[in-house]
Design a protein around this motif. Sequence first.
Motif, PDB file in Angstrom:
ATOM      1  N   THR A   1       0.914  -1.228  -0.014  1.00 28.88           N
ATOM      2  CA  THR A   1       0.021  -0.187   0.082  1.00 28.88           C
ATOM      3  C   THR A   1       0.713   1.375  -0.091  1.00 28.88           C
ATOM      4  N   PHE A   2       1.946   1.250   0.981  1.00 29.97           N
ATOM      5  CA  PHE A   2       2.883   2.480   0.924  1.00 29.97           C
ATOM      6  C   PHE A   2       4.082   1.972   0.753  1.00 29.97           C
ATOM      7  N   THR A   3       4.955   2.705  -0.174  1.00 26.31           N
ATOM      8  CA  THR A   3       6.579   2.707  -0.309  1.00 26.31           C
ATOM      9  C   THR A   3       7.226   3.993  -0.214  1.00 26.31           C
ATOM     10  N   VAL A   4       8.186   3.821   0.598  1.00 26.40           N
ATOM     11  CA  VAL A   4       9.085   5.041   0.776  1.00 26.40           C
ATOM     12  C   VAL A   4      10.293   4.845  -0.094  1.00 26.40           C
ATOM     13  N   CYS A   5      10.581   5.969  -0.756  1.00 20.28           N
ATOM     14  CA  CYS A   5      11.856   6.056  -1.399  1.00 20.28           C
ATOM     15  C   CYS A   5      12.912   6.946  -0.920  1.00 20.28           C
ATOM     16  N   LEU A   6      14.104   6.283  -0.336  1.00 23.25           N
ATOM     17  CA  LEU A   6      14.991   7.346   0.363  1.00 23.25           C
ATOM     18  C   LEU A   6      16.193   7.323  -0.593  1.00 23.25           C
ATOM     19  N   SER A   7      16.688   8.665  -0.891  1.00 23.02           N
ATOM     20  CA  SER A   7      17.717   8.799  -1.502  1.00 23.02           C
ATOM     21  C   SER A   7      18.517  10.225  -1.150  1.00 23.02           C
ATOM     22  N   THR A   8      19.927  10.090  -1.535  1.00 25.92           N
ATOM     23  CA  THR A   8      20.697   9.083  -1.512  1.00 25.92           C
ATOM     24  C   THR A   8      21.622   8.977  -0.439  1.00 25.92           C
ATOM     25  N   MET A   9      21.993   7.635  -0.077  1.00 27.47           N
ATOM     26  CA  MET A   9      22.792   7.366   1.125  1.00 27.47           C
ATOM     27  C   MET A   9      24.347   7.447   0.843  1.00 27.47           C
TER      28      MET A   9
ATOM     29  N   SER B   1       5.173  -0.646   4.093  1.00 31.66           N
ATOM     30  CA  SER B   1       5.696  -2.123   4.267  1.00 31.66           C
ATOM     31  C   SER B   1       6.957  -2.513   3.401  1.00 31.66           C
ATOM     32  N   LYS B   2       7.410  -1.292   2.570  1.00 32.30           N
ATOM     33  CA  LYS B   2       8.422  -1.557   1.884  1.00 32.30           C
ATOM     34  C   LYS B   2       9.146  -0.296   1.713  1.00 32.30           C
ATOM     35  N   VAL B   3      10.605  -0.130   1.957  1.00 37.73           N
ATOM     36  CA  VAL B   3      11.257   0.940   1.764  1.00 37.73           C
ATOM     37  C   VAL B   3      12.716   0.936   0.953  1.00 37.73           C
ATOM     38  N   PHE B   4      12.876   1.692   0.059  1.00 38.59           N
ATOM     39  CA  PHE B   4      14.038   1.622  -0.914  1.00 38.59           C
ATOM     40  C   PHE B   4      15.071   2.705  -0.507  1.00 38.59           C
ATOM     41  N   VAL B   5      16.339   2.275  -0.527  1.00 41.59           N
ATOM     42  CA  VAL B   5      17.371   3.041  -0.343  1.00 41.59           C
ATOM     43  C   VAL B   5      18.444   2.879  -1.340  1.00 41.59           C
ATOM     44  N   TYR B   6      18.757   3.903  -1.711  1.00 41.85           N
ATOM     45  CA  TYR B   6      19.880   4.129  -2.809  1.00 41.85           C
ATOM     46  C   TYR B   6      21.243   4.489  -2.085  1.00 41.85           C
ATOM     47  N   LYS B   7      22.249   3.588  -2.241  1.00 37.72           N
ATOM     48  CA  LYS B   7      23.216   3.398  -1.099  1.00 37.72           C
ATOM     49  C   LYS B   7      24.525   3.575  -2.114  1.00 37.72           C
ATOM     50  N   THR B   8      25.401   4.662  -1.806  1.00 33.84           N
ATOM     51  CA  THR B   8      26.744   4.844  -2.054  1.00 33.84           C
ATOM     52  C   THR B   8      27.860   4.339  -1.211  1.00 33.84           C
ATOM     53  N   SER B   9      27.604   4.705  -0.058  1.00 37.69           N
ATOM     54  CA  SER B   9      28.626   4.260   0.965  1.00 37.69           C
ATOM     55  C   SER B   9      27.932   4.717   2.455  1.00 37.69           C
ATOM     56  N   CYS B  10      28.318   3.911   3.587  1.00 44.00           N
ATOM     57  CA  CYS B  10      27.836   3.952   4.564  1.00 44.00           C
ATOM     58  C   CYS B  10      28.784   3.345   5.842  1.00 44.00           C
ATOM     59  N   SER B  11      28.652   3.720   6.768  1.00 44.12           N
ATOM     60  CA  SER B  11      29.695   2.845   8.088  1.00 44.12           C
ATOM     61  C   SER B  11      28.961   1.581   8.084  1.00 44.12           C
ATOM     62  N   ASP B  12      30.041   0.643   9.096  1.00 41.72           N
ATOM     63  CA  ASP B  12      29.751  -0.607   9.197  1.00 41.72           C
ATOM     64  C   ASP B  12      28.617  -0.767   9.971  1.00 41.72           C
ATOM     65  N   GLU B  13      28.236  -0.027  10.954  1.00 36.77           N
ATOM     66  CA  GLU B  13      26.743  -0.062  12.017  1.00 36.77           C
ATOM     67  C   GLU B  13      25.799   0.234  11.157  1.00 36.77           C
ATOM     68  N   THR B  14      25.995   1.106  10.136  1.00 40.17           N
ATOM     69  CA  THR B  14      24.670   1.435   9.171  1.00 40.17           C
ATOM     70  C   THR B  14      24.375   0.031   8.342  1.00 40.17           C
ATOM     71  N   GLN B  15      25.500  -0.508   7.766  1.00 39.78           N
ATOM     72  CA  GLN B  15      25.527  -1.856   6.997  1.00 39.78           C
ATOM     73  C   GLN B  15      24.726  -2.864   7.777  1.00 39.78           C
TER      74      GLN B  15
ATOM     75  N   VAL C   1      17.935  -2.535  -0.766  1.00 39.05           N
ATOM     76  CA  VAL C   1      19.032  -1.644  -0.886  1.00 39.05           C
ATOM     77  C   VAL C   1      19.340  -1.725  -2.279  1.00 39.05           C
ATOM     78  N   ILE C   2      19.462  -0.486  -3.047  1.00 39.70           N
ATOM     79  CA  ILE C   2      19.625  -0.344  -4.572  1.00 39.70           C
ATOM     80  C   ILE C   2      21.214   0.175  -4.450  1.00 39.70           C
ATOM     81  N   PRO C   3      22.221  -0.679  -4.861  1.00 38.53           N
ATOM     82  CA  PRO C   3      23.528  -0.094  -4.884  1.00 38.53           C
ATOM     83  C   PRO C   3      23.575   1.188  -5.729  1.00 38.53           C
ATOM     84  N   TRP C   4      24.182   2.204  -5.519  1.00 36.84           N
ATOM     85  CA  TRP C   4      24.216   3.515  -6.391  1.00 36.84           C
ATOM     86  C   TRP C   4      25.635   4.034  -6.789  1.00 36.84           C
ATOM     87  N   SER C   5      26.080   3.638  -7.998  1.00 37.42           N
ATOM     88  CA  SER C   5      27.644   3.826  -7.943  1.00 37.42           C
ATOM     89  C   SER C   5      27.580   5.197  -8.752  1.00 37.42           C
ATOM     90  N   MET C   6      27.024   6.090  -8.879  1.00 31.97           N
ATOM     91  CA  MET C   6      26.995   7.238  -9.792  1.00 31.97           C
ATOM     92  C   MET C   6      28.281   7.794  -9.639  1.00 31.97           C
TER      93      MET C   6
END
Length: 477
Positions: A210-218, A240-254, A268-273
């Motif tokens: 019903t609801f999806t959240v798009c989070l960008s960019t990490m 019920s679903k969240v999308f994260v476009y991730k470039t880099s993050c800390s070990d704790e975040t991972q 998690v969508i790897p985002w290597s732009m």
Amino acid sequence: MGFQQPCLRKRKQLVNLILLLVAVLITIKMAERYYIKEVSWIPNPTGELGITAKQLQSLMQNIAHEAPRKGETSFIRVNMTKTLLVSAYLEHRTNPPQVRVIAVVLREETVSYRCVLLCRNNKNYVSDGILQIHSDHFGFRYGTADIMCLIPSTCDTPSHVAVASATFKGTVQIPAMRAGRAAKTFSKKRRPKFLEVKNKNKKTESFNHTFTVCLSTMFDFNNVLQFVQSLEMFRFLGVSKVFVYKTSCSDETQRVLNFYTRKGVLEVIPWSMSGFLNVSHGWLPSHGPGDLHYFGQIAALNDCLYRNMYRSKYVALHDVDELILPQTVKTWTELLPLLESKYTQNKCFMFENNVFPNNVTLPRGGTDPARWRGVPGVDVLAHLHQEPVPKDHVYEKFKIIVNPRLVTAVSVHGVLQSHSMDGCAWVDRNIARMYHTRAPMQTELTSDQLVYDGRLLSYSETLIQAVNVTLRESGIL
């Protein structure tokens, strides 16, 4: 003889008419072949290859074998251009249907594109690609764009698409294969680069979410506590679903990302732009030098919108430090029917931005759980005082919840282009508004000029319990 002359004239007229019809038919066929033609070559970033039916079948198997894993993006450069392809989606809302290729382009570059479509009926076609650059680019040299590829009526649902520059001349023609002659194999180096065409099946109901959240960019992200609080609040609100476009993050975040991914809440969508372009860390060139706005945020948001076009009834475009909170009900599940009743269904909904400075911590009635003090990040429950919203900034930096099937292009704040949508509605702040816990924007304000808002405390008991469970089970505590 007097009777033969009219007969001869009639015969000549008939012959001329037949020749004229033949000429017209030939012209029509040539025009069809010019605009959309079945091809025996396929362009790729390093060349163009001839291909037979057997080779096409082999190519399809190779594409399936080399397809990115679930959730991955596979950026592709277009030969002899600065264009970078992101993803491709079947666009059911145009007439006739088209393939929409989301791309990042150098705005000053003039390029003509050709699209090659691999179809389910073992045919391959080429057509012109029409470039549509999005109007929001915040002054950077590169911007998000769509390359629209026309689908011929003889193509039975394209499965993959390749895009090439029309000026590229490096071709290798392969003659048709004789009976019994082995098909020529392609080296991996010269294999065409294709994107999978997604959204092949159109849906109008019975969505997965019903609801999806798009989070960008990490990128360079270590705000663990606020991220967990936001994810748990989304779940309370009905997401019920969240999308994260991730470039880099800390070990704790991972570790937290892995935890929510295993639960099926997060993708998690790897985002290597940043591996392809000099991306900016800021939203304006003056805030962060680079060629592309904020790690390609707008391209990520548009990809997320189309990725969830037929998966989710609603999509919310958010940052991780933002929460859209209802004021009269508890959840988005209750809120959206109220909004659609008040503003009609055929709209997107814009929510006022309210900034809660994360450098101001005021007493809040003993709800501070001591065990969070070692967790990196911001505790939203500690910051319950907001900056007054200036009258001349009321309609700035808002975020939206939208029916994605009504939208064709989005930006960081709002909709750029829509399909059969009656505009966007500005939601009354007394019905719902956005809580933005971040660094102060009005730095000149004193503590007594901030406005207390304890709405978050109505969620605090269940939020604290849920955050504790996540931090413990993900290994942060």
